[in-house]
Every structure is written in C-alpha cells, then in structure tokens.
Design an enzyme around this catalytic site. Structure first.
Site, PDB file in Angstrom:
ATOM      1  N   LEU A 156       0.950  -1.302  -0.090  1.00 43.58           N
ATOM      2  CA  LEU A 156       0.092  -0.008   0.101  1.00 43.58           C
ATOM      3  C   LEU A 156       0.925   1.223   0.170  1.00 43.58           C
ATOM      4  O   LEU A 156       1.894   1.285   0.462  1.00 43.58           O
ATOM      5  CB  LEU A 156      -0.937  -0.111   1.257  1.00 43.58           C
ATOM      6  CG  LEU A 156      -1.965  -1.108   1.155  1.00 43.58           C
ATOM      7  CD1 LEU A 156      -2.500  -1.491   2.383  1.00 43.58           C
ATOM      8  CD2 LEU A 156      -3.144  -0.739   0.317  1.00 43.58           C
ATOM      9  N   HIS A 185       0.561 -12.075   9.135  1.00 46.08           N
ATOM     10  CA  HIS A 185       1.741 -12.617   8.362  1.00 46.08           C
ATOM     11  C   HIS A 185       2.265 -13.940   9.015  1.00 46.08           C
ATOM     12  O   HIS A 185       2.166 -14.123  10.104  1.00 46.08           O
ATOM     13  CB  HIS A 185       2.940 -11.505   8.727  1.00 46.08           C
ATOM     14  CG  HIS A 185       4.245 -11.948   7.903  1.00 46.08           C
ATOM     15  ND1 HIS A 185       4.199 -12.012   6.650  1.00 46.08           N
ATOM     16  CD2 HIS A 185       5.360 -12.723   8.517  1.00 46.08           C
ATOM     17  CE1 HIS A 185       5.595 -12.175   6.268  1.00 46.08           C
ATOM     18  NE2 HIS A 185       6.351 -12.652   7.170  1.00 46.08           N
TER      19      HIS A 185
HETATM   20  C1  GRF Z   1      -2.069 -16.433   5.033  1.00 49.28           C
HETATM   21  O1  GRF Z   1      -1.038 -17.155   4.983  1.00 49.28           O
HETATM   22  C2  GRF Z   1      -1.326 -15.029   5.467  1.00 49.28           C
HETATM   23  O2  GRF Z   1      -0.943 -15.050   6.615  1.00 49.28           O
HETATM   24  C3  GRF Z   1      -0.825 -14.325   4.376  1.00 49.28           C
HETATM   25  O3  GRF Z   1      -1.452 -14.752   3.328  1.00 49.28           O
HETATM   26  C4  GRF Z   1      -1.987 -15.787   3.427  1.00 49.28           C
HETATM   27  C5  GRF Z   1      -3.484 -15.567   3.116  1.00 49.28           C
HETATM   28  O4  GRF Z   1      -4.172 -16.875   2.828  1.00 49.28           O
HETATM   29  N1  GRF Z   1      -0.748 -12.759   4.679  1.00 49.28           N
HETATM   30  P1  GRF Z   1      -5.872 -16.840   3.212  1.00 49.28           P
HETATM   31  O5  GRF Z   1      -6.207 -16.171   1.922  1.00 49.28           O
HETATM   32  O6  GRF Z   1      -6.193 -15.968   4.144  1.00 49.28           O
HETATM   33  O7  GRF Z   1      -6.361 -18.012   2.965  1.00 49.28           O
END
Ligand code: GRF
Length: 237
Positions: A97, A113
């Site tokens: 962003l 994360h």
């Molecule tokens: C997750 O592992 C999250 O931690 C990361 O991207 C992935 C997204 O997975 N930022 P989802 O779309 O929530 O299934």
C-alpha cells in the site's frame, strides 16, 4: 452491543481463509467487530464467493482499472469511507500500500503474516523457515506501517516445526493457527485492548476477575485454556 461493534472491512487477493475466520468470529453478536465489507484487487479471488455466500458486501477494485498505485489506493480508500470502515484487516492482500494510504489508516489497519516477526518478512516464509532449520515457527498479527511486515506486533502464535515437514505441511499447520489468532487480535483492537501509540502496541491489562483484584497481561478468552505457562512452553522436536 451491536451499535458499538467496530465496522471492519477485509482486504483480500485470493483464497480468503483468514477472511472466512474473521467472518465466522464476527457472526457472534458478542464479537466486538462486524465485517461490513470485503474488497479484493483480484476479480477471481476465491474469497469473494465465500464472502457473498455469507451475505457480506463485496467489491472488486483492480489495479488495472487505475492509472497509478496512488489512484488505486485512493479508490480503495473511497470504498472504505463508503463502508464507514473503522478498522481495515488485510488478509492475504498481496499489494504494497502507498505511504499516504498507510498513514491515513495507521493504528486502524492490521495484517496477518505467516511467520514470527521480525523473522521471515516477505514471501515464502515456510520454505525459508525450513531452510533456516528453525524448530519454532508461527504467525503474527501487527498494525500496518509503511515498512512491509514491520509494524507493531499485536499477537503471535508459535507452531512447532516437525521432523519431515515440507513447506506445505508447515503452511497448513501455521494456517490453522492463523485462523485462531486473527479473530483474537481483531477483537483486541476492536475493543481498544490493543492500541498503537507512538509506534508501539499498547496492550491493556485484562481484568481476570469481576472484582478486578487480579489482572493478567494476556489471557483472552479464546486461548484461556492454554494460559498455563508450562503448557505454552513447547520444546521441539
Ligand atoms: C496467509 O498465510 C496470511 O498469513 C498471508 O497470506 C495468506 C493468505 O491466506 N498474509 P488466505 O487468503 O487468508 O487463505
């Protein structure tokens, strides 16, 4: 209660499993946030169909329809304002962003994360964790600041790396934990129990008893059964 629930918009780019966990948590009227909308930068994000099926308003705001990153983020900002968003939850939103957007929503925008920050910022965290040979991995929810995966930490969960894990097996184990951690962290922010102040997260002390005679720093309800410190201390392998 319902009038005080914090209006939350989730930004996604793909699968949407964390978004789904947030929607599920917020389907309890006692949860302090409600999910009022889902915005995706990808028209084919699988999460969009899931959100629609659960009666959540969705919007696609794609980068290709905007001349610059700034214009794209301005369109997202306008949508957030139209949703009357009070909290923005990034859940697998795969774009960086712009600083102006981040500044505007700072303290009100959170991200999940799949690693124990500040280790393993960026992509491919599970493969990198395996390559580094760490025995404890996990996930982090943090406030979003202009540096990627760098904002003040709100909550973390540790996940053991098992002998024989590959990146997929480890990712699946971490993801299960993400689905518990993200609702917990959103709840803390929505209730004002986790706030960003002067570049740090300030966590409220949680009253343990009705008489307030004791308090603990961290023992929110969803994890209460695991607050025994010895139980929390994991030794691997
Ligand atoms: C997750 O592992 C999250 O931690 C990361 O991207 C992935 C997204 O997975 N930022 P989802 O779309 O929530 O299934």
């Amino acid at each position: 209660m319902s009038t005080q629930r914090k209006r939350t918009v989730v930004l996604i780019s793909g699968r949407g499993s964390n978004m789904t966990a947030l929607i599920a948590a917020a389907s309890d009227p006692a949860f302090p946030a409600e999910i009022v909308g889902v915005i995706s930068d990808k028209a084919d994000a699988a999460g969009l169909g899931i959100a629609k099926a659960r009666g959540i308003a969705t919007q696609v705001i794609s980068r290709a329809d905007h001349g610059s990153k700034q214009a794209h983020d301005a369109a997202i900002d306008a949508a957030l304002v139209a949703f009357k968003a009070e909290i923005v939850a990034l859940a697998g939103y795969m774009r960086i962003l712009t600083p102006g957007f981040v500044q505007k929503w700072q303290g009100r925008m959170i991200n999940i994360h799949p690693a124990l920050l500040p280790a393993f910022k960026g992509l491919d965290t599970h493969a990198r964790a395996l390559a580094a040979g760490i025995r404890i991995h996990g996930c982090t929810v943090h406030f979003v600041t202009s540096e990627m995966d760098d904002g003040p930490i709100i909550a973390q969960a540790a996940v053991p790396v098992m002998v024989g894990d590959n990146a997929d097996a480890l990712a699946a184990r971490v993801l299960k934990t993400e689905h518990r951690l993200y609702p917990l962290a959103l709840g803390l922010v929505a209730e004002g129990k986790a706030r960003m102040e002067a570049g740090r997260t300030v966590l409220a002390h949680f009253a343990d008893d009705a008489d307030n005679s004791t308090s603990v720093v961290m023992a929110p309800d969803p994890l209460r059964e695991e607050t025994d410190l010895e139980h929390l201390a994991r030794i691997t392998p």
